[in-house]
Design a protein around this motif. Sequence first.
Motif, short mmCIF file in Angstrom:
data_model
loop_
_atom_site.label_atom_id
_atom_site.label_comp_id
_atom_site.label_asym_id
_atom_site.label_seq_id
_atom_site.Cartn_x
_atom_site.Cartn_y
_atom_site.Cartn_z
N ASP A 147 0.33 16.90 -12.89
CA ASP A 147 1.23 18.25 -12.01
C ASP A 147 1.22 16.99 -10.80
O ASP A 147 -0.15 16.26 -10.80
N ARG A 148 2.01 17.80 -9.78
CA ARG A 148 1.53 17.45 -9.08
C ARG A 148 -0.17 16.55 -8.09
O ARG A 148 -0.03 16.42 -7.83
N ALA A 149 -0.71 17.76 -8.24
CA ALA A 149 -2.30 17.61 -7.71
C ALA A 149 -2.50 16.33 -8.41
O ALA A 149 -3.12 15.51 -7.92
N ARG A 150 -2.92 16.18 -9.99
CA ARG A 150 -3.46 15.31 -10.46
C ARG A 150 -2.68 13.79 -9.47
O ARG A 150 -3.15 12.94 -9.76
N SER A 151 -1.21 13.87 -9.78
CA SER A 151 -0.39 12.55 -9.60
C SER A 151 -0.48 11.86 -7.78
O SER A 151 -1.65 11.24 -7.53
N ASP A 152 -1.61 13.61 -6.98
CA ASP A 152 -1.77 12.57 -5.95
C ASP A 152 -3.24 12.86 -5.35
O ASP A 152 -3.40 11.58 -4.82
N ALA A 153 -3.84 13.02 -6.39
CA ALA A 153 -5.00 12.84 -6.63
C ALA A 153 -5.53 11.19 -7.12
O ALA A 153 -6.27 10.27 -7.28
N ARG B 105 0.61 -1.61 -0.13
CA ARG B 105 -0.23 0.09 -0.10
C ARG B 105 0.55 0.99 0.34
O ARG B 105 1.99 1.44 0.33
N TRP B 106 0.16 2.64 0.31
CA TRP B 106 0.99 3.34 -0.66
C TRP B 106 0.87 4.63 0.68
O TRP B 106 0.47 4.19 1.80
N ARG B 107 2.44 4.97 0.75
CA ARG B 107 2.84 5.97 1.78
C ARG B 107 2.67 7.45 1.63
O ARG B 107 3.20 7.19 0.33
N ASP B 108 2.59 8.09 2.06
CA ASP B 108 3.02 9.70 2.20
C ASP B 108 3.63 10.19 1.10
O ASP B 108 4.26 10.94 0.71
N SER B 109 5.07 8.94 1.63
CA SER B 109 6.55 9.63 1.38
C SER B 109 6.83 8.99 -0.23
O SER B 109 7.50 9.61 -0.70
N ASP B 110 6.15 8.54 -0.21
CA ASP B 110 5.79 7.68 -2.10
C ASP B 110 5.36 8.40 -3.21
O ASP B 110 5.09 9.53 -4.43
#
Length: 203
Positions: free
Chosen positions: A43-49, A16-21
């Motif tokens: 961009d970062r927003a799309r990646s984080d979403a 599973r994913w971590r914030d550090s990823d």
Amino acid sequence: MPDSAVLTTERLILRRWRDSDREPFAALNADPEVMEHFPETWDRARSDAFVDRIEEVFDERGFGHWALEVAATGRFIGFTGLWVPRFDAHFTPTVEIAWRLARPAWGHGYASEAARRALTFAFEDLRLPEVVSFTARPNLRSQAVMRRIGMTHDAAGDFDHPFVAEGHPLRPHVLYRMRADQWPAAATRATSGEGNAPAGNGR
């Protein structure tokens, strides 16, 4: 529901994913070479979403795109996983196997190694009848990985991706399949060499 929280291979951890990823994943998605066979970089927003959506899907379905970690170093290198396509096509509903790796992780066989582990989970734990994979027609490296993991090109099933604009050179997609009754014999027969790992087929 089978436990999909952590899967392992000889060299990799699928987890599973971590914030550090998030930061290295955003850098991966902003790399024009990694995203060569996608309509645009992210961009970062799309990646984080997308990470948020991946985690939601894990909670809903019990599987998704696992974050990939090199076991020996703890380094995050991208994702490999199982996904339910969000569009209607002649082969949906289905489950897709997909991957996206950072450039420094190419050429080490990681994509095939992780994908074989995901297929094992798909067929032996989830008991899926079939798994598909697809990518833009020019993405020959990803297609090579599909063949290496034992998938077969369904030329009659090739399609235009509805999320890509009409007339765009990346709209035509190729479709690969593997049925449960072909696993694991097809993977065993497949070529073991990786060559250059692909930019990825995950949308």
